[in-house]
Design a protein around this motif. Structure first.
Motif, PDB file in Angstrom:
ATOM      1  N   GLU A 108       0.830  -1.211   0.000  1.00 36.00           N
ATOM      2  CA  GLU A 108       0.000   0.000   0.000  1.00 36.00           C
ATOM      3  C   GLU A 108       0.862   1.258   0.000  1.00 36.00           C
ATOM      4  OE1 GLU A 108      -3.967  -1.407   2.461  1.00 36.00           O
ATOM      5  OE2 GLU A 108      -2.137  -0.946   3.578  1.00 36.00           O
ATOM      6  N   LEU A 109       1.914   1.225   0.762  1.00 30.59           N
ATOM      7  CA  LEU A 109       2.814   2.370   0.820  1.00 30.59           C
ATOM      8  C   LEU A 109       3.479   2.592  -0.533  1.00 30.59           C
ATOM      9  CD1 LEU A 109       3.999   4.550   2.675  1.00 30.59           C
ATOM     10  CD2 LEU A 109       5.831   2.973   3.212  1.00 30.59           C
ATOM     11  N   GLY A 110       3.870   1.518  -1.200  1.00 28.14           N
ATOM     12  CA  GLY A 110       4.489   1.609  -2.521  1.00 28.14           C
ATOM     13  C   GLY A 110       3.577   2.259  -3.550  1.00 28.14           C
ATOM     14  N   GLN A 111       2.273   2.041  -3.423  1.00 30.24           N
ATOM     15  CA  GLN A 111       1.311   2.647  -4.342  1.00 30.24           C
ATOM     16  C   GLN A 111       1.146   4.139  -4.085  1.00 30.24           C
ATOM     17  OE1 GLN A 111      -2.254   0.343  -3.883  1.00 30.24           O
ATOM     18  NE2 GLN A 111      -1.368  -1.475  -4.840  1.00 30.24           N
ATOM     19  N   MET A 112       1.479   4.581  -2.878  1.00 30.83           N
ATOM     20  CA  MET A 112       1.330   5.989  -2.523  1.00 30.83           C
ATOM     21  C   MET A 112       2.548   6.829  -2.906  1.00 30.83           C
ATOM     22  SD  MET A 112      -0.175   5.418   1.295  1.00 30.83           S
ATOM     23  CE  MET A 112      -0.225   7.145   1.700  1.00 30.83           C
ATOM     24  N   VAL A 113       3.691   6.222  -3.011  1.00 35.88           N
ATOM     25  CA  VAL A 113       4.928   6.950  -3.245  1.00 35.88           C
ATOM     26  C   VAL A 113       4.851   7.762  -4.529  1.00 35.88           C
ATOM     27  CG1 VAL A 113       7.393   6.693  -3.726  1.00 35.88           C
ATOM     28  CG2 VAL A 113       6.333   5.363  -1.905  1.00 35.88           C
ATOM     29  N   GLY A 114       5.246   9.022  -4.425  1.00 31.32           N
ATOM     30  CA  GLY A 114       5.264   9.909  -5.583  1.00 31.32           C
ATOM     31  C   GLY A 114       3.955  10.624  -5.839  1.00 31.32           C
ATOM     32  N   LYS A 115       2.932  10.353  -5.060  1.00 31.70           N
ATOM     33  CA  LYS A 115       1.634  11.012  -5.229  1.00 31.70           C
ATOM     34  C   LYS A 115       1.465  12.067  -4.157  1.00 31.70           C
ATOM     35  CE  LYS A 115      -0.336   6.916  -7.243  1.00 31.70           C
ATOM     36  NZ  LYS A 115      -1.266   5.830  -7.123  1.00 31.70           N
ATOM     37  N   LYS A 116       0.636  13.063  -4.469  1.00 27.43           N
ATOM     38  CA  LYS A 116       0.401  14.138  -3.513  1.00 27.43           C
ATOM     39  C   LYS A 116      -0.814  13.811  -2.656  1.00 27.43           C
ATOM     40  CE  LYS A 116       2.380  17.861  -6.198  1.00 27.43           C
ATOM     41  NZ  LYS A 116       2.140  19.124  -6.854  1.00 27.43           N
ATOM     42  N   ASP A 117      -0.770  14.242  -1.407  1.00 32.23           N
ATOM     43  CA  ASP A 117      -1.882  14.107  -0.490  1.00 32.23           C
ATOM     44  C   ASP A 117      -2.192  15.507  -0.002  1.00 32.23           C
ATOM     45  OD1 ASP A 117      -2.335  12.576   2.793  1.00 32.23           O
ATOM     46  OD2 ASP A 117      -3.747  13.455   1.386  1.00 32.23           O
ATOM     47  N   ASP A 118      -3.234  16.137  -0.578  1.00 29.22           N
ATOM     48  CA  ASP A 118      -3.532  17.522  -0.246  1.00 29.22           C
ATOM     49  C   ASP A 118      -4.297  17.670   1.062  1.00 29.22           C
ATOM     50  OD1 ASP A 118      -2.228  18.541  -2.441  1.00 29.22           O
ATOM     51  OD2 ASP A 118      -3.975  18.256  -3.721  1.00 29.22           O
ATOM     52  N   LEU A 119      -4.697  16.574   1.656  1.00 32.14           N
ATOM     53  CA  LEU A 119      -5.364  16.628   2.936  1.00 32.14           C
ATOM     54  C   LEU A 119      -4.383  17.144   3.980  1.00 32.14           C
ATOM     55  CD1 LEU A 119      -7.974  15.922   4.434  1.00 32.14           C
ATOM     56  CD2 LEU A 119      -7.018  13.661   4.855  1.00 32.14           C
ATOM     57  N   LEU A 120      -4.733  18.238   4.636  1.00 36.13           N
ATOM     58  CA  LEU A 120      -3.868  18.887   5.635  1.00 36.13           C
ATOM     59  C   LEU A 120      -2.548  19.379   5.032  1.00 36.13           C
ATOM     60  CD1 LEU A 120      -4.397  16.467   8.643  1.00 36.13           C
ATOM     61  CD2 LEU A 120      -5.590  18.586   8.173  1.00 36.13           C
ATOM     62  N   SER A 121      -2.525  19.599   3.743  1.00 39.88           N
ATOM     63  CA  SER A 121      -1.368  20.145   3.041  1.00 39.88           C
ATOM     64  C   SER A 121      -0.108  19.310   3.183  1.00 39.88           C
ATOM     65  CB  SER A 121      -1.071  21.567   3.529  1.00 39.88           C
ATOM     66  OG  SER A 121      -2.177  22.389   3.319  1.00 39.88           O
ATOM     67  N   SER A 122      -0.252  18.035   3.401  1.00 40.08           N
ATOM     68  CA  SER A 122       0.943  17.196   3.484  1.00 40.08           C
ATOM     69  C   SER A 122       1.157  16.508   2.148  1.00 40.08           C
ATOM     70  CB  SER A 122       0.805  16.166   4.611  1.00 40.08           C
ATOM     71  OG  SER A 122      -0.278  15.318   4.346  1.00 40.08           O
ATOM     72  N   ARG A 123       2.397  16.089   1.911  1.00 37.15           N
ATOM     73  CA  ARG A 123       2.733  15.401   0.671  1.00 37.15           C
ATOM     74  C   ARG A 123       3.325  14.048   0.998  1.00 37.15           C
ATOM     75  NH1 ARG A 123       6.375  18.753  -3.081  1.00 37.15           N
ATOM     76  NH2 ARG A 123       4.781  19.546  -4.445  1.00 37.15           N
ATOM     77  N   VAL A 124       2.934  13.093   0.197  1.00 38.26           N
ATOM     78  CA  VAL A 124       3.564  11.784   0.300  1.00 38.26           C
ATOM     79  C   VAL A 124       4.595  11.746  -0.812  1.00 38.26           C
ATOM     80  CG1 VAL A 124       3.212   9.307   0.203  1.00 38.26           C
ATOM     81  CG2 VAL A 124       1.468  10.766   1.214  1.00 38.26           C
ATOM     82  N   THR A 125       5.862  11.698  -0.444  1.00 31.78           N
ATOM     83  CA  THR A 125       6.917  11.796  -1.433  1.00 31.78           C
ATOM     84  C   THR A 125       7.735  10.518  -1.478  1.00 31.78           C
ATOM     85  OG1 THR A 125       8.468  12.707   0.148  1.00 31.78           O
ATOM     86  CG2 THR A 125       7.086  14.286  -1.033  1.00 31.78           C
ATOM     87  N   ASP A 126       8.703  10.522  -2.356  1.00 30.52           N
ATOM     88  CA  ASP A 126       9.549   9.341  -2.534  1.00 30.52           C
ATOM     89  C   ASP A 126      10.387   9.010  -1.306  1.00 30.52           C
ATOM     90  OD1 ASP A 126       8.570   9.004  -5.075  1.00 30.52           O
ATOM     91  OD2 ASP A 126      10.176  10.132  -6.028  1.00 30.52           O
ATOM     92  N   ASN A 127      10.600   9.965  -0.399  1.00 31.45           N
ATOM     93  CA  ASN A 127      11.402   9.658   0.780  1.00 31.45           C
ATOM     94  C   ASN A 127      10.570   9.080   1.915  1.00 31.45           C
ATOM     95  OD1 ASN A 127      10.079  11.908   1.758  1.00 31.45           O
ATOM     96  ND2 ASN A 127      11.884  12.808   2.675  1.00 31.45           N
ATOM     97  N   LEU A 128       9.290   8.831   1.689  1.00 33.22           N
ATOM     98  CA  LEU A 128       8.417   8.312   2.731  1.00 33.22           C
ATOM     99  C   LEU A 128       8.838   6.920   3.195  1.00 33.22           C
ATOM    100  CD1 LEU A 128       6.041   9.164   4.392  1.00 33.22           C
ATOM    101  CD2 LEU A 128       4.529   8.178   2.696  1.00 33.22           C
ATOM    102  N   VAL A 129       9.307   6.105   2.287  1.00 35.21           N
ATOM    103  CA  VAL A 129       9.734   4.758   2.668  1.00 35.21           C
ATOM    104  C   VAL A 129      10.946   4.831   3.597  1.00 35.21           C
ATOM    105  CG1 VAL A 129      10.629   2.563   1.812  1.00 35.21           C
ATOM    106  CG2 VAL A 129       8.775   3.706   0.588  1.00 35.21           C
ATOM    107  N   SER A 130      11.923   5.667   3.250  1.00 40.13           N
ATOM    108  CA  SER A 130      13.091   5.787   4.122  1.00 40.13           C
ATOM    109  C   SER A 130      12.714   6.458   5.440  1.00 40.13           C
ATOM    110  CB  SER A 130      14.225   6.543   3.427  1.00 40.13           C
ATOM    111  OG  SER A 130      13.821   7.835   3.071  1.00 40.13           O
ATOM    112  N   ALA A 131      11.774   7.408   5.415  1.00 39.99           N
ATOM    113  CA  ALA A 131      11.322   8.043   6.660  1.00 39.99           C
ATOM    114  C   ALA A 131      10.643   7.007   7.560  1.00 39.99           C
ATOM    115  CB  ALA A 131      10.363   9.180   6.358  1.00 39.99           C
ATOM    116  N   ARG A 132       9.880   6.125   6.959  1.00 38.95           N
ATOM    117  CA  ARG A 132       9.221   5.063   7.729  1.00 38.95           C
ATOM    118  C   ARG A 132      10.255   4.139   8.371  1.00 38.95           C
ATOM    119  NH1 ARG A 132       4.826   0.860   5.161  1.00 38.95           N
ATOM    120  NH2 ARG A 132       4.603  -0.463   6.982  1.00 38.95           N
TER     121      ARG A 132
END
Length: 191
Positions: A108-132
């Protein structure tokens, strides 16, 4: 230890005690040199001379005063170094965002990488996996209470109602971000 009735401070004695405290701190905080910590401790002692005079008879209390001053200096230096090097620096908000990813499977996380999440102005970016990964490793190094509060609020979404818990949660988020930053630097140093 000098006579507690001495009105005049024995700076040689204070310097020797500051040297011992500074050595102890420099062993725990690789970012600082013993002599720099000692200088900062003695400057603190000079600037807060009335407190030193009032507690001159208690070496244990002087040790605590010196240790606090030296540790604050070391922490300030580490934070300065963290901002100056070229390694990514996690903020507390990014630490919270990384915790929220714990609910997702790797797929599920892999499907989110590189997409924007405008809810609460946060972004899901490519560094999310390493941040996790960094958040997961860093969380284990925090005190148990901090771990429980962070998981309760930012992973499971359960509100924290007690004032003392809310304050501890705020400190826990900052501690997690700082530990994540240490994790990055440790990994970078090992590479």
């Amino acid at each position: 230890m000098p006579n507690s009735e001495t009105v005049e401070l024995d700076w040689a004695y204070l310097s020797d005690l500051a040297d011992k405290v500074a050595y102890n701190i420099s062993q725990k905080w690789a970012i600082v040199e013993k002599d720099d910590v000692k200088q900062e401790i003695l400057m603190h002692a000079y600037e807060h001379r009335p407190a030193i005079e009032a507690n001159y008879a208690s070496e244990d209390f002087l040790w605590k005063i010196f240790n606090k001053a030296g540790t604050q200096y070391a922490s300030k230096e580490r934070n300065y170094y963290d901002l100056q090097d070229d390694t990514y620096y996690y903020t507390p908000d990014e630490a919270k965002a990384a915790l929220r990813t714990f609910l997702y499977t790797d797929e599920e996380l892999g499907q989110m990488v590189g997409k924007k999440d405008d809810l609460l102005s946060s972004r899901v970016t490519d560094n999310l996996v390493s941040a996790r990964i960094d958040a997961s490793a860093s969380l284990k190094k925090l005190p148990e209470r901090y771990q429980q509060l962070l998981m309760k609020r930012h992973v499971y979404g359960v509100p924290v109602s007690e004032q003392s818990d809310r304050m501890a949660l705020s400190r826990a988020v900052v501690a997690l971000a700082q530990q994540m930053n240490r994790t990055i630097r440790t990994r970078k140093a090992d590479a």
